[in-house]
Design an enzyme around this catalytic site. Structure first.
Site, PDB file in Angstrom:
ATOM      1  N   ARG A   1      -2.271  -0.728   5.455  1.00 15.15           N
ATOM      2  CA  ARG A   1      -3.483  -1.266   4.839  1.00 15.15           C
ATOM      3  C   ARG A   1      -3.214  -2.643   4.236  1.00 15.15           C
ATOM      4  NH1 ARG A   1      -4.857   3.810   1.118  1.00 15.15           N
ATOM      5  NH2 ARG A   1      -2.635   4.134   1.430  1.00 15.15           N
TER       6      ARG A   1
ATOM      7  N   CYS B   1       0.861  -1.187   0.000  1.00 17.48           N
ATOM      8  CA  CYS B   1       0.000   0.000   0.000  1.00 17.48           C
ATOM      9  C   CYS B   1       0.892   1.229   0.000  1.00 17.48           C
ATOM     10  CB  CYS B   1      -0.991  -0.026   1.151  1.00 17.48           C
ATOM     11  SG  CYS B   1      -0.248  -0.106   2.782  1.00 17.48           S
TER      12      CYS B   1
END
Lengths: 299, 145
Positions: A252, A247
């Protein structure tokens, strides 16, 4: 495993149902010896505004990241962190947090780098706990220090470095950022601060699967059939694939790593925590822009 | 190194933070967060006046009012973003009542002087730097007209 798993029916279909607990299960076990609850948030002060009774706070910036090198803390610092958090090597750790468990999943991934065996996520994180109407407290626990062994991080199985990603090209890559970041319109998530990538776009051939697709409206994970639609049918992942997720700074994609690894049962999934803030600033690495994955670069 | 002169109310906030241990600095930031004033009635239905601080991870909006060369800063941020609320509250309390010149002369590095970098991490502190820069820009715009 020291504490029985949550037998909730919605977890049974997952490859590792023991990695998830429901809010109800946790609420009944707040005082269970051998269980430590950890809160890990994006906002460093959120824990102080109220948290699950007995939970200790572990912050990704100030506790898990090395203060000097761009890396995680070493075995000694992790042992010290565990000791002051009241966590022994055989403790069952349940992690939860804000933002649908972004940082909780990130913390869980770091615990896994150190081989902590029994570490689970509270399905739905803070949001679900709150929407259930469950209680928070302001009382900060003072755990008795434990003897946690010094275990060196194992970066070889679930962590990818930039050179690993270069040699990985041609195998599945999952970009879990927002569509705007993937296409190269911007280098940060909408409404997030600039963190210094010099180029925008994605790693060529990466499939775009924003992390949030894996969670339902209430913040809990989607059922396996829907995850299959997203990651197998949609992104083309197949059993036996060697997968790297990334990410912006690896938080994430820890969430997606959790989904692919523990819910869907993919056995070779690595998180590239250098992610876009590194790749987008490296000299002479290939980058693709636009909404299409782009070709695998020839080497 | 000589300390630059800053207005008393800002110096007091700074000294309050610096007088505390790291852990207690977070508590003080939480107190600021809880003290972020509600918007006055006249601005409550005017989201159009407020500027989003893009440097912050959480939605925070600020608005500067200049009245007879006196600055008033207003801000809104959600309760689930206490750090950002704390930053906004420090600036709302620290800047309101100063003259436009006093605010414009304040160092852009004021947020770095509070001893918070280790407590909240330098990256998070950038949000407050962005907030201050936007406050100053609003003052410049409003001082011209």
């Amino acid at each position: 495993m020291t504490i029985e798993r949550d037998p909730a029916p919605q977890f049974v279909e997952f490859s590792n149902p023991e990695r998830l607990v429901t809010a109800g299960w946790l609420d009944e076990r707040l005082d269970t010896p051998g269980l430590v609850i950890v809160e890990s948030d994006e906002d460093v002060l959120l824990y102080e505004t109220g948290h699950i009774r007995g939970a200790v706070k572990i912050d990704w910036h100030t506790d898990l990241n090395d203060p000097v090198t761009r890396d995680y803390i070493d075995g000694e610092a992790f042992a010290e962190l565990m000791s002051r958090s009241g966590i022994s090597r055989d403790t069952t750790v349940v992690i939860y947090g804000d933002k649908t468990n972004w940082w909780a999943a990130y913390a869980l991934w770091v615990f896994t780098l150190f081989g902590h065996d029994d570490v689970r996520l509270l399905d739905g994180g803070r949001a679900k706990w709150e929407s259930d109407g469950r209680e928070y407290t302001l009382d900060v626990p003072t755990p008795a220090p434990t003897e946690y062994p010094i275990v060196e991080r194992n970066d070889s199985t679930i962590r990818a470095f930039r050179d690993d990603v270069l040699t990985h090209l041609g195998n599945p890559l999952i970009d879990v950022r927002s569509p705007e970041e993937y296409s190269g319109e911007r280098t940060t998530a909408p409404a997030y601060p600039e963190e210094g990538a010099l180029r925008a776009g994605h790693i060529p051939s990466a499939q775009s699967v924003p992390w949030s697709q894996a969670v339902a409206e209430d913040g809990t994970f989607r059922p396996l059939s829907e995850l299959n639609d997203i990651y197998r049918t949609g992104a083309g992942l197949k059993d036996g694939d060697d997968i790297v997720a990334y990410c912006r700074i690896g938080e994430r994609s820890s969430h997606t790593w959790f989904v692919l690894n523990y819910l869907m049962g993919f056995e070779n999934v690595r998180n590239y925590d250098g992610s876009w803030t590194e790749w987008g600033s490296l000299v002479a690495v290939p980058i693709a822009i636009g909404t299409e994955p782009g070709e695998v670069p020839s080497r | 190194m000589s300390e630059p002169q800053i207005p008393n109310q800002l110096a007091e906030i700074r000294d309050d933070f610096l007088g505390l241990q790291l852990r207690d600095r977070l508590q003080l930031l939480l107190e600021f967060s809880n003290e972020l004033p509600e918007l006055p009635e006249r601005y409550r239905d005017h989201p159009d006046l407020f500027e989003r601080v893009e440097e912050c991870q959480s939605p925070v909006f600020i608005f500067i009012e200049v009245d007879n060369d006196t600055v008033h800063m207003f801000a809104t941020a959600p309760p689930e973003a206490p750090t950002t609320r704390g930053f906004a509250s420090i600036l709302a309390q620290g800047l309101s009542g100063l003259s436009t010149q006093e605010v414009l002369e304040l160092s852009d590095d004021f947020p770095q002087s509070l001893g918070l970098a280790k407590a909240v991490s330098p990256l998070r502190l950038r949000g407050m730097t962005g907030m201050l820069a936007r406050a100053k820009r609003q003052i410049r715009l409003k001082s011209i007209t």
